[in-house]
Scaffold this motif. Structure first.
Motif, short mmCIF file in Angstrom:
data_model
loop_
_atom_site.label_atom_id
_atom_site.label_comp_id
_atom_site.label_asym_id
_atom_site.label_seq_id
_atom_site.Cartn_x
_atom_site.Cartn_y
_atom_site.Cartn_z
N GLY A 164 0.81 -1.21 0.00
CA GLY A 164 0.00 0.00 0.00
C GLY A 164 0.85 1.26 0.00
O GLY A 164 1.87 1.33 0.69
N ILE A 165 0.44 2.24 -0.80
CA ILE A 165 1.07 3.56 -0.83
C ILE A 165 -0.05 4.58 -0.72
O ILE A 165 -0.93 4.62 -1.59
CB ILE A 165 1.86 3.79 -2.13
N SER A 166 -0.05 5.35 0.36
CA SER A 166 -1.19 6.24 0.62
C SER A 166 -0.72 7.58 1.17
O SER A 166 0.35 7.68 1.76
CB SER A 166 -2.14 5.60 1.64
N ILE A 212 4.71 -6.51 7.55
CA ILE A 212 6.14 -6.80 7.56
C ILE A 212 6.96 -5.54 7.76
O ILE A 212 7.92 -5.52 8.52
CB ILE A 212 6.54 -7.49 6.24
N LYS A 213 6.59 -4.48 7.07
CA LYS A 213 7.34 -3.23 7.17
C LYS A 213 6.40 -2.07 6.84
O LYS A 213 5.59 -2.16 5.92
CB LYS A 213 8.51 -3.23 6.20
N MET A 214 6.52 -0.98 7.63
CA MET A 214 5.78 0.23 7.34
C MET A 214 6.72 1.42 7.46
O MET A 214 7.43 1.56 8.46
CB MET A 214 4.60 0.40 8.28
N VAL A 215 6.73 2.25 6.43
CA VAL A 215 7.62 3.41 6.42
C VAL A 215 6.84 4.65 5.98
O VAL A 215 5.77 4.55 5.36
CB VAL A 215 8.82 3.20 5.48
N LEU A 247 4.03 3.99 3.14
CA LEU A 247 4.25 2.81 2.30
C LEU A 247 4.40 1.60 3.22
O LEU A 247 5.13 1.67 4.21
CB LEU A 247 5.51 2.95 1.44
N PHE A 248 3.72 0.51 2.90
CA PHE A 248 3.85 -0.67 3.74
C PHE A 248 3.62 -1.94 2.93
O PHE A 248 3.02 -1.92 1.85
CB PHE A 248 2.86 -0.61 4.92
#
Length: 207
Positions: free
Chosen positions: A46-48, A79-82, A119-120
């Motif tokens: 996801g990109i928001s 797993i990863k969120m940035v 982004l995640f």
């Protein structure tokens, strides 16, 4: 805005939303569609938009939402969120890993002057009924659980000493101790893109 057809469920190893969900009014249905199309073992990316993008879509979204939606209860694991902010030239120079508020037991506050994007990536670990249990913001769940322990004698997952503290310490003293603890333990740093942040909430990544 409508449920995805049955023949598209559990079909794809990857579903990518590169900026659509914030434009869909029925967000719950739209994100559920995305989750149902991922087959077990597959991934969702996801990109928001987050901060400072009002008017771009219907919604500006938060890490808390994605951690709560793509949870083990719904058959997923983040797993990863940035997050990243673009400067006045539209450049992105730094990336920050975002903590799970349910793990660190704190809200993730961010006030800054540049557009921020989330982004995640999340992995589908099990096929379950999505949203059978409606997600709630993690700090409210903690508050409600404490209320049940203190006022309704519900079973506690805490030590007897901590339960006694919650039951018998006057509220004014709890507030005082909370303020003192926050003042002594909270650390902030100044960044050129995100402004003042708690490095336990947003950890700069080396890329």
């Amino acid at each position: 805005n409508t449920p995805v057809p049955e023949h598209l469920k559990n079909k794809y190893s990857l579903v990518l939303d590169s900026g659509t969900l914030e434009h869909v009014f029925d967000y719950k249905t739209a994100v559920k569609n995305c989750m149902e199309m991922v087959k077990p073992g597959g991934h969702f990316i996801g990109i928001s938009p987050a901060n400072n993008l009002m008017g771009h879509g219907f919604y500006q979204l938060s890490p808390e939402l994605f951690y709560s939606v793509f949870s083990t209860t719904n058959g997923f694991n983040v797993i990863k969120m940035v997050i990243a902010a673009s400067n006045e030239k539209g450049e992105i120079k730094n990336w920050y890993e975002v903590a799970n508020p349910d793990v660190i037991k704190s809200r993730l506050h961010l006030v800054n002057n540049f557009p921020v994007y989330i982004l995640f990536i999340a992995k589908k670990t099990a096929e379950v009924e999505i949203f059978k249990n409606i997600p709630f913001q993690s700090d409210y769940v903690t508050t409600w659980n404490v209320h049940e322990v203190v006022h309704n004698n519900a079973p506690a997952n805490e030590s007897g000493l901590k339960v006694a503290y919650r039951k018998y310490t006057p509220m004014f003293l709890k507030n005082l101790l909370y303020t003192l603890r926050k003042g002594l333990t909270k650390k902030t740093i100044e960044t050129p893109d995100l402004g003042k942040i708690d490095p336990e909430h947003f950890k700069k990544m080396d890329i």
